[in-house]
Write a protein that holds these residues in place. Structure first.
Motif, mmCIF file in Angstrom:
data_model
loop_
_atom_site.group_PDB
_atom_site.id
_atom_site.type_symbol
_atom_site.label_atom_id
_atom_site.label_comp_id
_atom_site.label_asym_id
_atom_site.label_seq_id
_atom_site.Cartn_x
_atom_site.Cartn_y
_atom_site.Cartn_z
ATOM 1 N N GLY A 246 0.976 -1.278 -0.163
ATOM 2 C CA GLY A 246 0.019 0.302 -0.035
ATOM 3 C C GLY A 246 0.681 1.407 -0.032
ATOM 4 N N LEU A 247 1.819 1.167 0.674
ATOM 5 C CA LEU A 247 2.885 2.294 0.845
ATOM 6 C C LEU A 247 3.473 2.479 -0.628
ATOM 7 C CD1 LEU A 247 3.990 4.493 2.464
ATOM 8 C CD2 LEU A 247 5.844 2.883 3.327
ATOM 9 N N HIS A 248 3.904 1.403 -1.413
ATOM 10 C CA HIS A 248 4.382 1.442 -2.406
ATOM 11 C C HIS A 248 3.230 2.017 -3.550
ATOM 12 C CE1 HIS A 248 5.496 -0.660 -6.371
ATOM 13 N NE2 HIS A 248 6.727 0.153 -6.054
ATOM 14 N N LEU A 249 2.324 1.759 -3.429
ATOM 15 C CA LEU A 249 1.145 2.350 -4.443
ATOM 16 C C LEU A 249 0.876 3.893 -3.971
ATOM 17 C CD1 LEU A 249 -1.177 1.633 -6.685
ATOM 18 C CD2 LEU A 249 -2.494 1.350 -4.649
ATOM 19 N N HIS A 250 0.869 4.165 -2.677
ATOM 20 C CA HIS A 250 0.689 5.476 -2.395
ATOM 21 C C HIS A 250 1.848 6.547 -2.197
ATOM 22 C CE1 HIS A 250 -3.809 5.123 -1.602
ATOM 23 N NE2 HIS A 250 -3.451 3.938 -1.258
ATOM 24 N N PHE A 251 3.010 6.020 -2.533
ATOM 25 C CA PHE A 251 4.357 6.647 -2.248
ATOM 26 C C PHE A 251 4.432 8.118 -2.855
ATOM 27 C CE2 PHE A 251 8.848 6.996 -2.075
ATOM 28 C CZ PHE A 251 9.172 6.815 -0.475
ATOM 29 N N VAL A 252 4.003 7.969 -4.151
ATOM 30 C CA VAL A 252 4.088 9.359 -4.721
ATOM 31 C C VAL A 252 3.084 10.436 -4.242
ATOM 32 C CG1 VAL A 252 4.041 10.487 -7.053
ATOM 33 C CG2 VAL A 252 5.004 8.291 -7.119
ATOM 34 N N ALA A 253 2.000 9.854 -3.830
ATOM 35 C CA ALA A 253 1.063 10.777 -3.350
ATOM 36 C C ALA A 253 1.743 11.348 -1.818
ATOM 37 C CB ALA A 253 -0.419 10.100 -2.998
ATOM 38 N N TYR A 254 2.328 10.230 -1.097
ATOM 39 C CA TYR A 254 2.845 10.781 0.216
ATOM 40 C C TYR A 254 3.990 11.702 0.060
ATOM 41 C CZ TYR A 254 5.947 10.431 4.232
ATOM 42 O OH TYR A 254 6.611 10.765 5.148
ATOM 43 N N LEU A 255 4.887 11.369 -0.993
ATOM 44 C CA LEU A 255 6.005 12.402 -1.151
ATOM 45 C C LEU A 255 5.320 13.756 -1.668
ATOM 46 C CD1 LEU A 255 8.653 10.184 -3.129
ATOM 47 C CD2 LEU A 255 8.401 10.738 -0.701
ATOM 48 N N ALA A 256 4.265 13.946 -2.471
ATOM 49 C CA ALA A 256 3.560 14.893 -2.673
ATOM 50 C C ALA A 256 2.972 15.705 -1.560
ATOM 51 C CB ALA A 256 2.467 14.916 -3.752
ATOM 52 N N ASP A 257 2.482 14.948 -0.520
ATOM 53 C CA ASP A 257 1.880 15.419 0.465
ATOM 54 C C ASP A 257 2.792 15.993 1.375
ATOM 55 O OD1 ASP A 257 -0.709 14.822 -0.064
ATOM 56 O OD2 ASP A 257 -0.899 13.020 1.404
ATOM 57 N N ILE A 258 4.212 15.769 1.615
ATOM 58 C CA ILE A 258 5.179 16.327 2.296
ATOM 59 C C ILE A 258 5.980 17.276 1.638
ATOM 60 C CG2 ILE A 258 5.173 14.187 3.897
ATOM 61 C CD1 ILE A 258 7.822 13.341 2.509
ATOM 62 N N GLY A 259 5.660 17.649 0.488
ATOM 63 C CA GLY A 259 5.855 18.820 -0.155
ATOM 64 C C GLY A 259 6.990 18.695 -1.457
ATOM 65 N N ILE A 260 7.313 17.219 -1.976
ATOM 66 C CA ILE A 260 7.880 17.102 -2.872
ATOM 67 C C ILE A 260 7.490 17.207 -4.408
ATOM 68 C CG2 ILE A 260 9.443 15.214 -3.969
ATOM 69 C CD1 ILE A 260 10.075 14.247 -1.104
ATOM 70 N N SER A 261 8.164 17.874 -5.154
ATOM 71 C CA SER A 261 7.391 18.049 -6.379
ATOM 72 C C SER A 261 6.915 16.778 -7.435
ATOM 73 C CB SER A 261 8.480 18.960 -7.252
ATOM 74 O OG SER A 261 9.537 18.267 -7.851
ATOM 75 N N PRO A 262 6.140 16.789 -7.983
ATOM 76 C CA PRO A 262 5.653 15.535 -8.807
ATOM 77 C C PRO A 262 6.807 15.106 -9.454
ATOM 78 C CG PRO A 262 3.876 17.195 -8.939
ATOM 79 C CD PRO A 262 5.031 17.937 -8.372
ATOM 80 N N ALA A 263 7.672 15.704 -10.421
ATOM 81 C CA ALA A 263 8.753 15.333 -11.038
ATOM 82 C C ALA A 263 9.886 14.412 -9.855
ATOM 83 C CB ALA A 263 9.598 16.326 -11.871
ATOM 84 N N ARG A 264 10.095 15.262 -9.041
ATOM 85 C CA ARG A 264 11.308 14.622 -8.019
ATOM 86 C C ARG A 264 10.518 13.357 -7.310
ATOM 87 N NH1 ARG A 264 15.856 13.906 -5.988
ATOM 88 N NH2 ARG A 264 16.106 14.494 -3.689
ATOM 89 N N ALA A 265 9.145 13.536 -7.074
ATOM 90 C CA ALA A 265 8.812 12.287 -6.512
ATOM 91 C C ALA A 265 8.694 11.153 -7.539
ATOM 92 C CB ALA A 265 7.011 12.503 -6.054
ATOM 93 N N GLY A 266 8.574 11.336 -8.596
ATOM 94 C CA GLY A 266 8.357 9.983 -9.635
ATOM 95 C C GLY A 266 9.764 9.709 -9.729
ATOM 96 N N ALA A 267 10.936 10.289 -9.675
ATOM 97 C CA ALA A 267 12.314 10.053 -9.692
ATOM 98 C C ALA A 267 12.764 9.086 -8.472
ATOM 99 C CB ALA A 267 13.091 11.320 -9.874
ATOM 100 N N ILE A 268 12.222 9.535 -7.247
ATOM 101 C CA ILE A 268 12.486 8.831 -5.986
ATOM 102 C C ILE A 268 11.683 7.537 -6.244
ATOM 103 C CG2 ILE A 268 11.990 9.083 -3.480
ATOM 104 C CD1 ILE A 268 12.526 11.990 -3.799
ATOM 105 N N ALA A 269 10.509 7.662 -6.605
ATOM 106 C CA ALA A 269 9.850 6.074 -6.730
ATOM 107 C C ALA A 269 10.546 5.416 -7.670
ATOM 108 C CB ALA A 269 8.287 6.594 -7.252
ATOM 109 N N GLY A 270 11.218 5.923 -8.852
ATOM 110 C CA GLY A 270 11.955 5.003 -9.687
ATOM 111 C C GLY A 270 13.241 4.659 -8.997
ATOM 112 N N ILE A 271 13.814 5.223 -8.201
ATOM 113 C CA ILE A 271 14.875 4.597 -7.285
ATOM 114 C C ILE A 271 14.230 3.424 -6.402
ATOM 115 C CG2 ILE A 271 16.431 5.102 -5.259
ATOM 116 C CD1 ILE A 271 16.706 8.030 -6.464
ATOM 117 N N GLY A 272 13.160 3.612 -6.125
ATOM 118 C CA GLY A 272 12.462 2.493 -5.094
ATOM 119 C C GLY A 272 12.360 1.146 -6.072
ATOM 120 N N GLY A 273 12.096 1.538 -7.306
ATOM 121 C CA GLY A 273 12.016 0.330 -8.184
ATOM 122 C C GLY A 273 13.353 -0.176 -8.572
#
Length: 188
Positions: free
Chosen positions: A23-50
């Motif tokens: 669930g955290l994996h699925l919601h991770f980009v939304a979580y990052l956006a909620d804590i103030g990370i830009s969508p582009a940066r959130a996507g890049a960070i999620a890619g690191i998770g992958g």
């Protein structure tokens, strides 16, 4: 098998890992956006998770060939639990650490199932036992996205879900430490 403590330890552990992180994996980009990370940066960070997920699959295999597998599993889940707690405490500066933690947890689980089933149970029942344990993964995976979404809806953030994930992974790490040494499993 259903009367064996090892089976239930594995079934609970393998249900809790995906419950903690799918669930955290699925919601991770939304979580990052909620804590103030830009969508582009959130996507890049999620890619690191992958990428971490893929590397964790390889690392798990290498490690369990050399070190008692439950110790490897406990260390991976424990490290992920700590990393997610750090993410919860420090927010954006720890985002990459959180992504790596999610990747490690998800990457390790399926490799561990097959290996541990082959070490703890008779091989002529491998498929059935693996299937039961994989079913526990599916149950954990199916329940968590909804649960984490509801937590975010009710509380206005993913923070509680993040700490829940950290706690569950810590518990799974401790569960793996209760598993006995491997004994010779006979056929038939």
């Amino acid at each position: 098998v259903l009367g064996d403590r090892k089976f239930w330890t594995l079934a609970i552990g393998f249900a809790l890992i995906p419950f903690a992180v799918s669930g955290l994996h699925l919601h991770f980009v939304a979580y990052l956006a909620d804590i103030g990370i830009s969508p582009a940066r959130a996507g890049a960070i999620a890619g690191i998770g992958g990428a971490s997920l893929a590397l964790a699959r390889i690392a798990t295999g290498l490690l369990i060939d050399r070190i008692f597998a439950p110790y490897v599993a406990a260390a991976m889940m424990g490290a992920s639990a700590v990393a997610l707690a750090i993410l919860g405490l420090f927010g954006p500066p720890a985002a990459i650490l959180g992504a790596v933690a999610v990747g490690i947890s998800i990457g390790a689980e399926l490799d561990l199932i097959g290996y541990l089933v082959s070490r703890y149970f008779r091989r002529d029942h491998f498929g059935k036992i693996y299937g039961w344990l994989y079913s526990s993964v599916l149950i954990g995976s199916a329940a968590t996205p909804v649960a984490y979404g509801l937590i975010a809806d009710w509380t206005g953030s993913y923070q509680i879900a993040l700490y829940l994930a950290s706690t569950l992974l810590g518990l799974v790490g401790m569960l793996f430490l209760t598993l006995p040494q491997f004994t010779q499993v006979t056929e038939g």
